[in-house]
Design a protein around this motif. Structure first.
Motif, PDB file in Angstrom:
ATOM      1  N   PRO A 243       0.829  -1.203   0.000  1.00 35.47           N
ATOM      2  CA  PRO A 243       0.000   0.000   0.000  1.00 35.47           C
ATOM      3  C   PRO A 243       0.869   1.260   0.000  1.00 35.47           C
ATOM      4  N   PRO A 244       0.293   2.402  -0.383  1.00 36.03           N
ATOM      5  CA  PRO A 244       1.092   3.638  -0.497  1.00 36.03           C
ATOM      6  C   PRO A 244       1.912   3.973   0.749  1.00 36.03           C
ATOM      7  N   GLU A 245       1.372   3.708   1.932  1.00 34.95           N
ATOM      8  CA  GLU A 245       2.090   4.091   3.151  1.00 34.95           C
ATOM      9  C   GLU A 245       3.372   3.284   3.370  1.00 34.95           C
ATOM     10  N   TYR A 246       3.527   2.185   2.639  1.00 35.13           N
ATOM     11  CA  TYR A 246       4.728   1.370   2.788  1.00 35.13           C
ATOM     12  C   TYR A 246       5.617   1.376   1.550  1.00 35.13           C
ATOM     13  N   ARG A 247       5.306   2.230   0.583  1.00 41.83           N
ATOM     14  CA  ARG A 247       6.127   2.255  -0.632  1.00 41.83           C
ATOM     15  C   ARG A 247       7.570   2.663  -0.327  1.00 41.83           C
ATOM     16  N   ARG A 248       7.764   3.463   0.708  1.00 40.74           N
ATOM     17  CA  ARG A 248       9.114   3.930   1.036  1.00 40.74           C
ATOM     18  C   ARG A 248      10.006   2.777   1.502  1.00 40.74           C
ATOM     19  N   ILE A 249       9.406   1.714   2.067  1.00 45.66           N
ATOM     20  CA  ILE A 249      10.229   0.566   2.488  1.00 45.66           C
ATOM     21  C   ILE A 249      10.171  -0.560   1.451  1.00 45.66           C
ATOM     22  N   GLY A 250       9.330  -0.420   0.461  1.00 44.65           N
ATOM     23  CA  GLY A 250       9.310  -1.359  -0.644  1.00 44.65           C
ATOM     24  C   GLY A 250       8.741  -2.728  -0.339  1.00 44.65           C
ATOM     25  N   CYS A 251       7.976  -2.850   0.727  1.00 46.68           N
ATOM     26  CA  CYS A 251       7.418  -4.145   1.116  1.00 46.68           C
ATOM     27  C   CYS A 251       6.436  -3.909   2.262  1.00 46.68           C
ATOM     28  N   LEU A 252       5.666  -4.915   2.597  1.00 44.26           N
ATOM     29  CA  LEU A 252       4.929  -4.865   3.859  1.00 44.26           C
ATOM     30  C   LEU A 252       5.920  -5.065   5.001  1.00 44.26           C
ATOM     31  N   PRO A 253       5.639  -4.537   6.190  1.00 44.78           N
ATOM     32  CA  PRO A 253       6.475  -4.884   7.341  1.00 44.78           C
ATOM     33  C   PRO A 253       6.480  -6.399   7.536  1.00 44.78           C
ATOM     34  N   ALA A 254       7.564  -6.915   8.057  1.00 42.00           N
ATOM     35  CA  ALA A 254       7.724  -8.369   8.152  1.00 42.00           C
ATOM     36  C   ALA A 254       6.604  -9.043   8.926  1.00 42.00           C
ATOM     37  N   ASP A 255       6.169  -8.418  10.023  1.00 40.82           N
ATOM     38  CA  ASP A 255       5.145  -9.074  10.831  1.00 40.82           C
ATOM     39  C   ASP A 255       3.797  -9.161  10.120  1.00 40.82           C
ATOM     40  N   GLU A 256       3.640  -8.416   9.021  1.00 44.39           N
ATOM     41  CA  GLU A 256       2.380  -8.434   8.302  1.00 44.39           C
ATOM     42  C   GLU A 256       2.361  -9.446   7.151  1.00 44.39           C
ATOM     43  N   PHE A 257       3.520 -10.029   6.832  1.00 44.50           N
ATOM     44  CA  PHE A 257       3.490 -11.063   5.795  1.00 44.50           C
ATOM     45  C   PHE A 257       4.073 -12.401   6.237  1.00 44.50           C
ATOM     46  N   ILE A 258       4.834 -12.425   7.323  1.00 42.78           N
ATOM     47  CA  ILE A 258       5.438 -13.676   7.765  1.00 42.78           C
ATOM     48  C   ILE A 258       4.401 -14.763   8.061  1.00 42.78           C
ATOM     49  N   PRO A 259       3.286 -14.469   8.752  1.00 44.98           N
ATOM     50  CA  PRO A 259       2.318 -15.548   8.989  1.00 44.98           C
ATOM     51  C   PRO A 259       1.816 -16.191   7.697  1.00 44.98           C
ATOM     52  N   ALA A 260       1.512 -15.377   6.685  1.00 43.51           N
ATOM     53  CA  ALA A 260       1.024 -15.909   5.415  1.00 43.51           C
ATOM     54  C   ALA A 260       2.119 -16.692   4.695  1.00 43.51           C
ATOM     55  N   LEU A 261       3.349 -16.206   4.755  1.00 39.30           N
ATOM     56  CA  LEU A 261       4.449 -16.896   4.103  1.00 39.30           C
ATOM     57  C   LEU A 261       4.700 -18.253   4.765  1.00 39.30           C
ATOM     58  N   MET A 262       4.646 -18.302   6.078  1.00 41.62           N
ATOM     59  CA  MET A 262       4.847 -19.567   6.774  1.00 41.62           C
ATOM     60  C   MET A 262       3.718 -20.553   6.482  1.00 41.62           C
ATOM     61  N   GLU A 263       2.518 -20.035   6.342  1.00 41.45           N
ATOM     62  CA  GLU A 263       1.392 -20.891   5.963  1.00 41.45           C
ATOM     63  C   GLU A 263       1.590 -21.422   4.546  1.00 41.45           C
ATOM     64  N   TYR A 264       2.031 -20.559   3.650  1.00 39.29           N
ATOM     65  CA  TYR A 264       2.306 -20.946   2.267  1.00 39.29           C
ATOM     66  C   TYR A 264       3.366 -22.047   2.215  1.00 39.29           C
ATOM     67  N   ARG A 265       4.363 -21.947   3.086  1.00 40.33           N
ATOM     68  CA  ARG A 265       5.440 -22.945   3.124  1.00 40.33           C
ATOM     69  C   ARG A 265       5.120 -24.129   4.027  1.00 40.33           C
ATOM     70  N   ASN A 266       3.976 -24.059   4.713  1.00 44.35           N
ATOM     71  CA  ASN A 266       3.577 -25.119   5.654  1.00 44.35           C
ATOM     72  C   ASN A 266       4.681 -25.349   6.685  1.00 44.35           C
ATOM     73  N   THR A 267       5.135 -24.245   7.280  1.00 43.58           N
ATOM     74  CA  THR A 267       6.283 -24.267   8.186  1.00 43.58           C
ATOM     75  C   THR A 267       5.898 -23.756   9.572  1.00 43.58           C
ATOM     76  N   THR A 268       6.258 -24.523  10.595  1.00 45.08           N
ATOM     77  CA  THR A 268       6.075 -24.069  11.975  1.00 45.08           C
ATOM     78  C   THR A 268       7.098 -22.981  12.277  1.00 45.08           C
TER      79      THR A 268
END
Length: 266
Positions: free
Chosen positions: A65-90
């Protein structure tokens, strides 16, 4: 969410966001877009160049989203849960990053620290960096689920965090910083849960943790942990196990060989 009709790539991203979807995989994007795989990858590359999406991992994308364009990504805590689910990783958020959730006011760590059963390379997504730490017996580590703007995330309990700070001292900035962090989160510790958490770790960690907690004035939290140490600790251990320095104190209570002067960082 999306109809079968052929849509343009940017329209699809806007539609995802409108429905509160902040991440997606290549396979679902490709399937919904209705083009060839090559065309789908080209479309994603264009959106990445525009800063509208980012890819923290192969085949996994986040909408920026526009408010995070300066860091070029979502903050880590906002995508790590989904990424771990995608990887099926505890996983769980640990060490310095976990300490932030429990009132540690030290400067935010440069890398978001995530603990896994096996190590993985660092993720670099724009200015966001995620470091992975391998931990044996990860399923036995006490955790809590905490809310964030995109859902929730798994974090080591405050007691497990205290143990990890000591166990991974080299990843936490050294003994002075660890002592300072322990003094900040000590009020949150529960004596019974501290003993329970110590059962998922080496008794050596409990020895060092108990010594440091007493050092920073949190002895009231350590009576039960001390009892466990007396029952299970067979040997003395160095406070800093990787350093061959002069022993300046022998703590019989915790069976710790103190080989550093500790000055808790405030």
């Amino acid at each position: 969410m999306c109809s079968v009709r052929k849509v343009r790539a940017r329209e699809l991203i806007v539609e995802y966001a409108a429905f509160g979807k902040h991440h997606f995989t290549f396979s679902e994007f490709h399937s919904t877009l209705g083009t060839t795989a090559v065309a789908a990858r080209q479309a994603l590359s264009r959106l990445i160049r525009k800063g509208e999406i980012a890819s923290p991992a192969r085949g996994f994308y986040v909408i920026v989203p526009p408010e995070y364009r300066r860091i070029g990504c979502l903050p880590a805590d906002e995508f790590i849960p989904a990424l771990m689910e995608y990887r099926n990783t505890t996983y769980y958020v640990g060490i310095l990053s976990a300490a932030q959730y429990f009132g540690a006011a030290h400067q935010r760590p440069q890398q978001f620290q995530v603990v896994l059963a096996r190590n993985r390379p660092v993720i670099a997504c724009g200015k966001v960096k995620v470091a992975f730490v391998a931990r044996k017996n990860i399923d036995a580590v006490p955790t809590v689920r905490l809310n964030n703007p995109r859902g929730s995330i798994v974090v080591s309990s405050v007691e497990a965090t205290a143990l990890d700070l000591v166990g991974y001292m080299h990843r936490a900035g050294g003994v002075d910083r660890v002592a300072g962090l322990l003094s900040e989160i000590a009020d949150e510790l529960n004596a019974n849960r501290l003993v329970a958490a110590s059962e998922s770790a080496s008794i050596l960690w409990a020895q060092r943790l108990g010594y440091l907690l007493e050092l920073v004035g949190a002895a009231r939290k350590t009576a039960l942990l001390k009892k466990r140490v007396h029952q299970h600790a067979r040997n003395f251990t160095k406070l800093l196990p990787s350093i061959d320095a002069k022993i300046i104190e022998r703590s019989k209570e915790w069976r710790v060989l103190v080989n550093a002067n500790v000055d808790p960082e405030e």
